[in-house]
Design an enzyme around this catalytic site. Structure first.
Site, PDB file in Angstrom:
ATOM      1  CD  GLU A 115      -2.187  -1.074   3.024  1.00 44.80           C
ATOM      2  OE1 GLU A 115      -2.150  -0.020   3.694  1.00 44.80           O
ATOM      3  OE2 GLU A 115      -2.593  -2.141   3.481  1.00 44.80           O
ATOM      4  CE  LYS A 117       6.465   5.522   6.064  1.00 46.58           C
ATOM      5  NZ  LYS A 117       5.696   6.415   6.888  1.00 46.58           N
ATOM      6  CG  ASP A 119       4.878  12.514   4.382  1.00 47.32           C
ATOM      7  OD1 ASP A 119       4.886  12.203   5.595  1.00 47.32           O
ATOM      8  OD2 ASP A 119       5.700  13.290   3.871  1.00 47.32           O
ATOM      9  CE1 TYR A 239      -2.798   4.383   7.488  1.00 47.80           C
ATOM     10  CE2 TYR A 239      -2.327   2.540   8.951  1.00 47.80           C
ATOM     11  CZ  TYR A 239      -2.224   3.884   8.641  1.00 47.80           C
ATOM     12  OH  TYR A 239      -1.558   4.737   9.482  1.00 47.80           O
ATOM     13  CE  LYS A 328      10.539   7.307   5.029  1.00 48.61           C
ATOM     14  NZ  LYS A 328      10.834   7.635   6.397  1.00 48.61           N
ATOM     15  CB  CYS A 422      21.678  44.818 -15.663  1.00 47.06           C
ATOM     16  SG  CYS A 422      22.462  43.361 -16.366  1.00 47.06           S
ATOM     17  CB  CYS A 425      25.394  45.894 -18.628  1.00 48.79           C
ATOM     18  SG  CYS A 425      23.621  46.197 -18.496  1.00 48.79           S
ATOM     19  CB  CYS A 440      19.124  43.753 -18.341  1.00 46.59           C
ATOM     20  SG  CYS A 440      20.396  44.716 -19.149  1.00 46.59           S
ATOM     21  CB  CYS A 445      23.281  43.568 -21.281  1.00 44.55           C
ATOM     22  SG  CYS A 445      23.618  42.576 -19.821  1.00 44.55           S
TER      23      CYS A 445
HETATM   24  S1  IVH Z   1       0.671   0.476   8.764  1.00 50.47           S
HETATM   25  C1  IVH Z   1       0.993  -1.757  12.539  1.00 50.47           C
HETATM   26  N1  IVH Z   1       0.003   1.521   6.465  1.00 50.47           N
HETATM   27  O1  IVH Z   1       3.440   5.520   8.376  1.00 50.47           O
HETATM   28  C2  IVH Z   1       0.597  -0.846  11.454  1.00 50.47           C
HETATM   29  N2  IVH Z   1       1.066   2.895   8.043  1.00 50.47           N
HETATM   30  O2  IVH Z   1       6.240   5.231   9.365  1.00 50.47           O
HETATM   31  C3  IVH Z   1       1.553   0.241  11.264  1.00 50.47           C
HETATM   32  N3  IVH Z   1       1.364   5.211   7.313  1.00 50.47           N
HETATM   33  O3  IVH Z   1       2.838   5.332  11.810  1.00 50.47           O
HETATM   34  C4  IVH Z   1       1.145   1.204  10.265  1.00 50.47           C
HETATM   35  N4  IVH Z   1       0.423   4.974   5.335  1.00 50.47           N
HETATM   36  O4  IVH Z   1       1.192   6.714  10.387  1.00 50.47           O
HETATM   37  C5  IVH Z   1       0.562   1.728   7.662  1.00 50.47           C
HETATM   38  N5  IVH Z   1      -0.686   2.318   4.391  1.00 50.47           N
HETATM   39  C6  IVH Z   1      -0.125   2.521   5.584  1.00 50.47           C
HETATM   40  C7  IVH Z   1       0.383   3.787   5.957  1.00 50.47           C
HETATM   41  C8  IVH Z   1       0.984   3.934   7.206  1.00 50.47           C
HETATM   42  C9  IVH Z   1       1.014   5.819   6.167  1.00 50.47           C
HETATM   43  C10 IVH Z   1       2.072   5.871   8.409  1.00 50.47           C
HETATM   44  C11 IVH Z   1       1.564   5.515   9.768  1.00 50.47           C
HETATM   45  C12 IVH Z   1       2.763   4.941  10.493  1.00 50.47           C
HETATM   46  C13 IVH Z   1       3.889   5.500   9.719  1.00 50.47           C
HETATM   47  C14 IVH Z   1       5.108   4.617   9.880  1.00 50.47           C
END
Ligand code: IVH
Length: 692
Positions: A115, A117, A119, A239, A328, A422, A425, A440, A445
Site C-alpha cells: 500500500e 505510505k 505522508d 488501513y 521509503k 543589471c 552591465c 535588463c 549587455c
Molecule cells: S501500517 C501496525 N500503512 O506511516 C501498522 N502505516 O512510518 C503500522 N502510514 O505510523 C502502520 N500509510 O502513520 C501503515 N498504508 C499505511 C500507511 C501507514 C502511512 C504511516 C503511519 C505509520 C507511519 C510509519
C-alpha cells in the site's frame, strides 16, 4: 571515537532525536527533513546494536514518536498504535523478509499486500454501535489527544457505518458481524492539488503560505477551534483495525481493505496483493517513479504480510511490528543553508534569481544551486540569504527552494532586495506591466550577449561545436565579440588567446588544435540552411519548428525582413505575438547591423530547407495552444517539449487546435477552447502524450 566519546555522542544523539520528535509531533514545525531525521535514528540504532547495555527506556527507539501536548484531553488507545521499521531499498526489504522467515517458516508461503505510505498524520477512530464516537491522534503510541471535534469536520470520515456491510460480500454463506465497538486507524492528509490551492488563496489574501501538505495537515488537526480545521482540505485513508469487540473482522489485510471500503471508509485503490516477496518488491520499486500519479504525497510504500494472525504472532521490536515494513522512497526534500542569492541575465534580458546553497545530496544528486523562480516568489515566501531552506528535487524538475525554516533564523537574516540595476552591465532594470519578470533592456549587455551567442552556436541553430561558454565569455570580455556576427571575423590568435586563458590548467588538447577545429566549425556553419539561421537569430517565440515554417513561406532573410505582421501570421503556428516579435526584431538598428555583418560573412542562405526540419514524434501533426502558468514547464520549455516531439505550438485557439494545455490563471484562450470544444489537458497529460 573511543568508548567514552561514543557514549557521549550517543547521549547527544538521543537528545537531538527527542528534540526533533518534539518539533515534528508536538509543534508540527520540524526543523530538519525526514531524510536527515532518519539518518539520526539509523546512527542511534547502530550504536545501540553494538552497546545494548547503554539502551535505557527513554531512548527514542524504545517508544513511538511524540509527547502529548497540553491542549487536548488525553485518550488511552485500546492497543498500542505502532509505527513501522524502515527499509531503504530492495536489499533492506529482502533482509526484513529473511529475518521474519527465519522466525516463522509460515512466512515462506505468505502473501503480501503493498500500500502507499501516505505522508500524513495517523489518527485512531472509534465507532460504537456503528457511530463515530471518538477520534484521537497517535500521540506517543499509548496515549493520544482527543481531537474528535476537529475530526468530525473531515468529510471523508464516515460518522456512521452500517452494522451489516453494504453491499454484503458475495459468495459467502454467512455474514460476518460488524463489531459493535470498532477502532480503526488511518492517515489524515491534504491532497497535493488542494494544498496548492490553499496556498494560492493564502497568498492572494497576503497571508503566510505553508511549506508542505503534511505539516499543514498536522497543524490543522490540532487547532483548538474546529472551524479552522473545517476550512482546511483534509481527507483520510483507512488501513488498519486497531481493536474490535462484539463482532468479526477479516483476518487478511487484503480482505480487510475491501471490508473497510464496504463499511464506507475511504481506502486506497492502489493497494495490491502478491504471492511472493519479489513481486511485492518489484511493485513497490515501480511506484518510486510513479509517486506523482498519486493525488497525495507518499514517502514510500508499506509491504505487509497479508495474513494478519501470522503478522500479529511475529510480534514487534520496540515500537515496530515485524509483520510489515515501510519501504521509503528516496527523500526529495532536504533542508540546507541558503548561502546567497545570485542574479542571472537570460538571453532576452530577464533577470532571474538563483539560490546558492550549501551543497546537499537530494535523491542521489549533489545540489548546489536551485531556482527561486522570480523576485516575487522570494518576497512572497520571505526567503532570506543565510536562511535554512527546504529544497525540493523531484523527477526531472530543476531543484527549487520551497521556503525558509523561519524558526531557525538567528535574527541577522535580512530580506532580499531585487537589484535595481543589471548585475552584468549596471544599466537600470525595467519592469513591464502585468509581468512578474524584470528585464535588463540594454541590448549591449554582455550577459545577454553570452546567452545570445550560446543560442546562436547551439546544436539546433548554427551548430558550431567547440565554442563553449568559457571561450565565449573570454572573447566578449576582450571585446572581440560584440554581437553574434563577430564570430565570423575571429582570427586564430583571438581564439588562441581565449583558449589558453581558459584551459591553462585543464586543457587536454593543445590550444592550437582547439583553435583550428573551432575555425573549421565556424567556417562550416556558413553553409547552414535558412531555417537554422532564423532559429539562431533568437527571436522571441521563434523555435526550430516555426523557423522551418517561416523559411518555407519566406525563403530568404530579405523576404522575411520585409514581411508585415499580417503576412507573418498567415504562417501556421505564428500568432500575433510572434509576428509582432519578428517585426520588432528586424526593425531594431542593432539587429540590422548584425544582418549586414552576417551577409558580409557569407551567412546568407536562400531557399527553404531541403530536409524536413519538422521532428517526427508522438505529437506529429498536432497543434497546441498553451495558456496559464504550468507547474514545471516554462513557456519556452513547454514549446521546446512539444516541438521536440513533433508537435506545433500556436498562439490562438481555433477549431483545428488539437489541445489546449491549461495552467494556473489561464487567459481568455481557455474560454475560447471550451466554446470551440477543443480538448483541454494539463502538463502531466501533455507529457504522457509526448512520451508514452
Ligand atoms: S501500517 C501496525 N500503512 O506511516 C501498522 N502505516 O512510518 C503500522 N502510514 O505510523 C502502520 N500509510 O502513520 C501503515 N498504508 C499505511 C500507511 C501507514 C502511512 C504511516 C503511519 C505509520 C507511519 C510509519
Amino acid at each position: 571515537m573511543d568508548e567514552k566519546n561514543l557514549q557521549q555522542h550517543y547521549e547527544e544523539l538521543k537528545q537531538q532525536i527527542h528534540f526533533h520528535n518534539h518539533r515534528y509531533h508536538v509543534l508540527d514545525a520540524p526543523l530538519i527533513s525526514d531524510l536527515e531525521y532518519d539518518k539520526l535514528v539509523i546512527e542511534l540504532r547502530q550504536i545501540e546494536a553494538g552497546h545494548p547495555d547503554w539502551v535505557t527506556p527513554d531512548s527514542p527507539t524504545q517508544r513511538a514518536g511524540a509527547e502529548v501536548s497540553e491542549k487536548f484531553e488525553k485518550v488511552r488507545h485500546p492497543r498500542p498504535i505502532l509505527s513501522l521499521a524502515n527499509a531503504f531499498g530492495a536489499e533492506d526489504a529482502r533482509a526484513w523478509y529473511e529475518r521474519v522467515r527465519k522466525l516463522d517458516d509460515r512466512v515462506e508461503k505468505a502473501s503480501f499486500v503493498v500500500e502507499p505510505k501516505i505522508d500524513g498524520l495517523s489518527v485512531v477512530l472509534h465507532y460504537r454501535d456503528g457511530v463515530f464516537a471518538q477520534g484521537a491522534t497517535r500521540g506517543d503510541g499509548e496515549i493520544g489527544e482527543d481531537i474528535t471535534a476537529n475530526l468530525r469536520t473531515v468529510k471523508a470520515i464516515p460518522l456512521k457505518i452500517p452494522l451489516i456491510p453494504n453491499p454484503p460480500p458475495v459468495g459467502r454463506g454467512e455474514e460476518i458481524r460488524v463489531p459493535v465497538y470498532l477502532v480503526v486507524r488511518g492517515e489524515i492528509f491534504i491532497p497535493v492539488k488542494d494544498f496548492e490551492k490553499l496556498n494560492e488563496r493564502l497568498e492572494e489574501n497576503g497571508e503566510k503560505t505553508y511549506l508542505n501538505p503534511r505539516n499543514t495537515a498536522a497543524g490543522s488537526l490540532r487547532q483548538l477551534d474546529p472551524s479552522i480545521t473545517a476550512a482546511r482540505p483534509l481527507t483520510l485513508l483507512v488501513y488498519q483495525v486497531v481493536y474490535s469487540e462484539g463482532g468479526e473482522v477479516p483476518a487478511s489485510q487484503w480482505e480487510l481493505l475491501q471490508w473497510l471500503k464496504r463499511l464506507g471508509f475511504p481506502v486506497t485503490d492502489v493497494a495490491q496483493r502478491f504471492e511472493n516477496i519479489e513481486s511485492a518488491i518489484a511493485f513497490t520499486v515501480s511506484w518510486d517513479k510513479r509517486r506523482d500519479e498519486l493525488s497525495y504525497e507518499a514517502d514510500g510504500m508499506v509491504i505487509k504480510i497479508d495474513d494478519l494472525d501470522l503478522a500479529g504472532e511475529l510480534g514487534f521490536v520496540g515500537k515496530d511490528p515485524r509483520g510489515a515494513i515501510a519501504f521509503k522512497f528516496p527523500a526529495r526534500e532536504v533542508t540546507t543553508k541558503l548561502l546567497g542569492i545570485e542574479v542571472e541575465v537570460g538571453r532576452t534580458g530577464v533577470l532571474t534569481p538563483k539560490a546558492v546553497l550549501e551543497a546537499v545530496e537530494i535523491n542521489g544528486v549533489i545540489v548546489k544551486n536551485a531556482t527561486l523562480h522570480n523576485f516575487d516568489y522570494i518576497a512572497e515566501k520571505d526567503i532570506r540569504p543565510g536562511d535554512r531552506v527546504l529544497v525540493k528535487r523531484a523527477g526531472e524538475v530543476i531543484p527549487y527552494v520551497i521556503g525558509p525554516v523561519v524558526d531557525l533564523r538567528t535574527g541577522l537574516e535580512k530580506p532580499f532586495t531585487p537589484p535595481l540595476t543589471c548585475p552584468a552591465c549596471g544599466q537600470p532594470v525595467e519592469h513591464f506591466e502585468g509581468e512578474v519578470a524584470c528585464y535588463c533592456v540594454n541590448a549591449a549587455c554582455p550577459a545577454q550577449l553570452v546567452r545570445n551567442v550560446e543560442h546562436f552556436v547551439s546544436r539546433g541553430s548554427m551548430d558550431i561545436t567547440g565554442l563553449g561558454i568559457k571561450i565565449v565569455e573570454k572573447l566578449i570580455e576582450a571585446g572581440l565579440v560584440k554581437d553574434v556576427a563577430d564570430i565570423y571575423t575571429l582570427k586564430r590568435e583571438d581564439i588562441l588567446e581565449a583558449v589558453t586563458k581558459k584551459d591553462r590548467k585543464t586543457g587536454k588538447e593543445p590550444p592550437g588544435k582547439i583553435a583550428d577545429n573551432l575555425l573549421a566549425a565556424i567556417d562550416t556553419s556558413r553553409g547552414q540552411p535558412l531555417n537554422r539561421v532564423i532559429t539562431a537569430l533568437g527571436i522571441h517565440g521563434v523555435g526550430e519548428v516555426s523557423a522551418a515554417d517561416l523559411s518555407r513561406a519566406f525563403p530568404s532573410l530579405d523576404l522575411l525582413r520585409a514581411a508585415s505582421a499580417d503576412q507573418l501570421q498567415k504562417v501556421d503556428g505564428v500568432g500575433p505575438n510572434i509576428a509582432e516579435a519578428i517585426v520588432d526584431w528586424f526593425s531594431r538598428e542593432r539587429n540590422q547591423k548584425v544582418l549586414e555583418k552576417l551577409e558580409a560573412a557569407g551567412v546568407w542562405p536562400v531557399g527553404a530547407a531541403h530536409t524536413s526540419p519538422e521532428r517526427e514524434g508522438l505529437l506529429s501533426g498536432m497543434t497546441f495552444v498553451v495558456t496559464g502558468t504550468l507547474p514545471t514547464f516554462s513557456r519556452e520549455g513547454v514549446k521546446e517539449f512539444i516541438e521536440s516531439h513533433g508537435g506545433k505550438v500556436i498562439d490562438s485557439v481555433s477549431k483545428k487546435t488539437s489541445y489546449l494545455v491549461l495552467g494556473e490563471a489561464p487567459g481568455s484562450k481557455y474560454q475560447k477552447a471550451q466554446e470551440l470544444g477543443v480538448k483541454v489537458i494539463g502538463e502531466e497529460e501533455l507529457k504522457k502524450l509526448g512520451l508514452e
